[in-house]
Design an enzyme around this catalytic site. Structure first.
Site: not given
Length: 219
Positions: A9, A34, A36, A38, A67, A69, A138, A176
């Site tokens: 990540s 990966h 993330d 946000m 991913h 979020m 998660m 994750d």
């Protein structure tokens, strides 16, 4: 699919030396990057924006597993496809019309994933499991790296694996949050296919060796 995958990540990478850390993953035994994303609304934190992902995509030589979020992810599906993202995962909790969102992701040529918060039951996916390429469970509360692993995750993985097999689906199970050398094998034994690891990899003294050791544990 028998091969188990590792996805470092980049949220835990050194942002001042991001290209260096991307090259490390490129040369490592890891399988995916990966990423993330946000927005400060769906989760309290804010992370990567489009320009940073564009820069990552320029140097990354492995699958970009992204991913989201974020609230209302439908707004940005085409943008992420244009950036070169391979897998696009949205949160079940953020989608009003989940099936439509999955269709839109696939229409842009990406693999479609659904993420579930720790409090969300895997049973909510029974109606769409055949349309999903991966489910991200998660194993910490979303929004920040470095949290402790939630032990109930093993149970959720086993329940999800049952649903996948019952519906004869090919969906991958991704984990994750809080993945490390102690729980990696237990997770893949329970049915997980992809393990996301952030702080455990990037905080280690020998990142290449840490990735290799993780791969060996789940081989």
């Amino acid at each position: 699919m028998n091969k188990k995958l590792i996805a470092p990540s980049l949220l835990a990478a050194d942002f001042a030396n991001l290209q260096r850390d991307i090259e490390m993953v490129n040369t490592s035994e890891a399988d995916w990057f990966h990423i993330d994303v946000m927005d400060g609304m769906f989760v309290p934190n804010i992370s990567f924006g489009m320009p940073v992902i564009k820069a990552i995509a320029k140097h990354a030589k492995k699958t970009l597993d992204t991913h989201l979020m974020i609230a209302d992810p439908d707004r940005y599906i085409k943008d992420f496809a244009n950036l070169g993202v391979d897998n696009l995962t949205v949160h079940y909790e953020a989608c009003t019309h989940l099936h439509r969102t999955l269709q839109a992701i696939k229409a842009e040529g990406m693999k479609a994933g659904i993420a579930l918060n720790p409090h969300t039951s895997v049973r909510v996916l029974e109606e769409v499991i055949k349309d999903v390429d991966l489910v991200l469970i998660m194993s910490v509360n979303p929004g920040f790296g470095g949290q402790s692993f939630i032990e109930n995750t093993y149970k959720k993985v086993k329940q999800l694996k049952e649903i996948i097999l019952t519906h004869n689906a090919t969906t991958l199970i991704e984990i994750d949050g809080g993945v490390n050398a102690e729980n990696a094998k237990k997770l893949t034994d329970a049915g997980a296919d992809v393990l996301v690891a952030g702080s455990f990899i990037f905080s280690s003294e020998n990142q290449l060796q840490t990735i290799s050791d993780l791969k060996n544990k789940i081989a």
